[in-house]
Write an enzyme that holds these catalytic residues in place. Structure first.
Site, PDB file in Angstrom:
ATOM      1  N   HIS A 104       0.812  -1.218   0.000  1.00 14.04           N
ATOM      2  CA  HIS A 104       0.000   0.000   0.000  1.00 14.04           C
ATOM      3  C   HIS A 104       0.851   1.277   0.000  1.00 14.04           C
ATOM      4  O   HIS A 104       0.340   2.363  -0.260  1.00 14.04           O
ATOM      5  CB  HIS A 104      -1.002  -0.010   1.175  1.00 14.04           C
ATOM      6  CG  HIS A 104      -0.393   0.228   2.528  1.00 14.04           C
ATOM      7  ND1 HIS A 104      -0.107  -0.786   3.402  1.00 14.04           N
ATOM      8  CD2 HIS A 104      -0.047   1.363   3.169  1.00 14.04           C
ATOM      9  CE1 HIS A 104       0.397  -0.288   4.522  1.00 14.04           C
ATOM     10  NE2 HIS A 104       0.442   1.019   4.403  1.00 14.04           N
ATOM     11  N   ASP A 134       0.156  -7.677   1.332  1.00 16.23           N
ATOM     12  CA  ASP A 134       0.550  -6.280   1.503  1.00 16.23           C
ATOM     13  C   ASP A 134       2.067  -6.133   1.511  1.00 16.23           C
ATOM     14  O   ASP A 134       2.647  -5.455   2.364  1.00 16.23           O
ATOM     15  CB  ASP A 134      -0.043  -5.697   2.792  1.00 16.23           C
ATOM     16  CG  ASP A 134       0.060  -4.168   2.834  1.00 16.23           C
ATOM     17  OD1 ASP A 134       0.121  -3.560   1.752  1.00 16.23           O
ATOM     18  OD2 ASP A 134       0.100  -3.605   3.940  1.00 16.23           O
ATOM     19  N   SER A 209       4.754   2.652   7.824  1.00 18.20           N
ATOM     20  CA  SER A 209       4.401   1.477   7.030  1.00 18.20           C
ATOM     21  C   SER A 209       5.571   1.014   6.176  1.00 18.20           C
ATOM     22  O   SER A 209       6.187   1.803   5.466  1.00 18.20           O
ATOM     23  CB  SER A 209       3.214   1.792   6.116  1.00 18.20           C
ATOM     24  OG  SER A 209       2.034   1.937   6.852  1.00 18.20           O
TER      25      SER A 209
END
Length: 375
Positions: A104, A134, A209
């Protein structure tokens, strides 16, 4: 009537004359120092053992952590171009410049740029993506890269100290620490399920992230992926990381093929509990009963047996008499979720040791996993 007024004017005039002709010599209650004296520490500060671990982890890991900026283009209501920018973290895998991050972070990006710890910027190329996990691998061309050390996420313990390094809110090179709060399956940002996600109270914020979650030896045990915010755009003390073993299982596919060759076991199974095991007279009160093997699939090629006797489970017709799977590679298997969890740590072509009961006989069977069809 006039006498008090005249007297007041005389007194006021006298006070004014006296004070203007004889200014007051007021002294400060504080003495005027000739030199500022400070209390200083006697010598260099000594770090306690816990602080030494913190510093050691940071120094070992920080050269491998990168900042990632992605740029994409979208269109508004009037089909006008609207540039969009995203920011995240990642870490270096090898000297060839492969960097692991979250999918993402770079999803739909037309341009990706990586900033190293030395502040130098490099354009990056997207090498492979695994949207369901992911994960993404990008690559840069840069000298003197320092790869991260990948750990093992199999035997993590709740309460174990962990460290998160990344670029929260664009603040590069930020480290936070905490503990492993839990290990649990959670829903991922793309609607997928992250099996055995590492829950931590180490502060993870937007921009973290894709960055590493580390143990006390500065080994990567997870990829920081998402946070539970309670509606706020910042950490609420609940963050989640993808276990590094899940990533290691697919890295070779991502680098060499740009996608993941999903493994397939090739069965239709039925989860077994104590009550059903007793009704069917099975040798164990848990596991996955093979109802049917897929022709030409991994289980069929390994010689595993599906059911051969018709029966009813409630109003549903099933086949019984097949092999009962109770473990894979030493891990207990109680239902199809356990089987799926094991598959997520492997890739097509891997060989696994399957523990089964065939009737009352316990057997170990080697199964070479097939490749799932791309949906």
């Amino acid at each position: 009537m006039l006498r008090p007024l005249i007297l007041a004017l005389i007194l006021a005039g006298g006070f004014y004359f006296y004070t203007t002709q004889h200014p007051a010599n007021l002294k400060s209650p504080f003495s005027e120092p000739t030199k500022l004296e400070l209390t200083e520490a006697a010598g260099p500060e000594t770090l306690d053992p816990e602080e030494q671990v913190n510093v050691s982890v940071y120094k070992k890991a920080i050269p491998s952590v990168v900042n990632i900026r992605s740029r994409a283009v979208s269109f508004n209501f009037f089909y006008g171009v609207v540039p969009q920018e995203g920011q995240g973290s990642g870490f270096i895998l090898d000297k060839e410049g492969h960097v692991l991050t979250n999918y993402h972070v770079i999803a739909n990006a037309e341009n990706v740029e990586v900033t190293l710890h030395n502040k130098r910027n490099y354009p990056a190329k997207i090498i492979g993506v695994d949207q369901s996990h992911d994960l993404a691998v990008i690559q840069i061309s840069a000298p003197d890269l320092v790869p991260a050390t990948l750990g093992d996420s199999r035997n993590l313990s709740v309460g174990q100290k962990v460290f998160a390094i990344g670029n929260p809110f664009g603040l590069a090179g930020t480290m936070t620490r905490g503990i492993i709060s839990s290990i649990r399956p959670v829903g991922g940002p793309n609607g997928n399920t992250i099996d055995e996600a590492i829950q931590t109270d180490a502060a993870i914020n937007p921009g973290n992230s894709g960055g590493p979650l580390l143990n006390s030896r500065a080994e990567v045990i997870g990829i920081n992926s998402m946070i539970a915010t309670g509606g706020a755009e910042q950490s609420a003390g609940i963050g989640f990381a993808i276990p590094i073993n899940s990533a290691k299982a697919v890295l070779n596919d991502l680098v060499t093929e740009g996608r993941v060759r999903r493994p397939s076991f090739g069965i239709q199974g039925l989860p077994i509990g104590p009550e059903l095991a007793d009704q069917l007279g099975l040798a164990a009160d848990y596991g996955v009963l093979i109802v049917q093997v897929v022709p030409g699939g991994a289980a069929a090629k390994a010689g595993l047996h599906g059911g051969n006797q018709k029966a009813l489970l409630g109003n549903t017709p099933i086949l019984i008499g097949g092999d009962l799977i109770v473990g894979i590679d030493g891990q207990r298997v109680e239902d199809m979720q356990d089987l799926s969890r094991v598959m997520n740590n492997h890739r097509a072509g891997d060989a696994v040791a399957v523990n089964i009961f065939r009737g009352k006989q316990k057997l170990d069977v080697k199964v070479v996993l097939g490749e799932a069809k791309q949906g």
